[in-house]
Scaffold this motif. Structure first.
Motif: not given
Length: 221
Positions: A112, A117, A147, A151, A155
């Motif tokens: 990120h 985030i 990745w 993520n 998230d």
């Protein structure tokens, strides 16, 4: 809401280093651990919906009963499940899913931008997206260096916490405190961290206070 993952990463790195845990060791049990958390998450979501619809839920309180000679599982009583109880269980499961994912994906941290985030830009916003989280976890179990799914999972956990009115960063801080309160020792023979399950050690375990992470409480501080 913007969630800074920096302290979360640092706290879990300290926890792993003390226990000599690696990404490889965490990969082995990832899907088993995740499925267990999904079971707890699904149960908590059902309780949440039932209570919101006016139903009353009574559950057995089962724990280990301790004495000098041995331990045994026992029903210690019955408890009415409140809406807050269900919320805490949801948040706890989401944080545990995030912990297992971060510990398995230690080699792809910081994907990120600036470890931030931004939940306003995340597409997940309600419980109907549970299948999307399960799918992402399944893909990550097969391709733990991916990745994008890494993520996606974080998230989802962050935005879901916000959906239920909790700050993911503060909730994860409570989860990490709980992990760090569980003592033990690294066993060279088995190459595993052996948790101390004695009555004395269990008495020192930290119980996460997710109420501290409730967004309304955060704004009032």
């Amino acid at each position: 809401m913007k969630i800074d993952l920096t302290k979360i990463y640092a706290g879990l790195k300290e926890w792993r280093d003390e226990r000599k845990l690696t990404a490889e060791s965490q990969k082995d049990g990832y899907i088993i651990n995740i499925m267990e958390e999904f079971g707890e998450l699904s149960s908590a979501l059902r309780d949440y919906e039932k209570i919101k619809n006016g139903e009353q839920i009574i559950k057995k309180h089962i724990a280990k009963e301790w004495n000098e000679n041995n331990t045994k599982w026992a029903v210690l009583g019955y408890k009415k499940v409140t809406l807050a109880d269900a919320e805490y269980q949801i948040i706890d499961a989401l944080c545990d899913i995030a912990v297992f994912t971060i510990n398995t994906g230690v080699n792809i941290h910081h994907t990120h931008k600036n470890n931030i985030i931004d939940t306003s830009k995340v597409g997940f916003d309600n419980t109907n997206d549970l299948f999307a989280l399960l799918k992402a976890c399944g893909e990550f179990a097969c391709y733990p260096n991916g990745w994008v799914t890494f993520n996606d999972i974080l998230d989802f956990c962050a935005s879901s916490c916000e959906y239920f009115g909790f700050n993911f960063e503060l909730a994860m801080s409570e989860t990490v405190k709980e992990l760090n309160s569980r003592t033990g020792a690294y066993d060279e023979a088995s190459k595993k961290w052996i948790e101390d399950l004695s009555h004395e050690a269990r008495g020192k375990w930290y119980k996460p206070n997710y109420e501290k992470a409730r967004i309304s409480n955060e704004k009032s501080r």
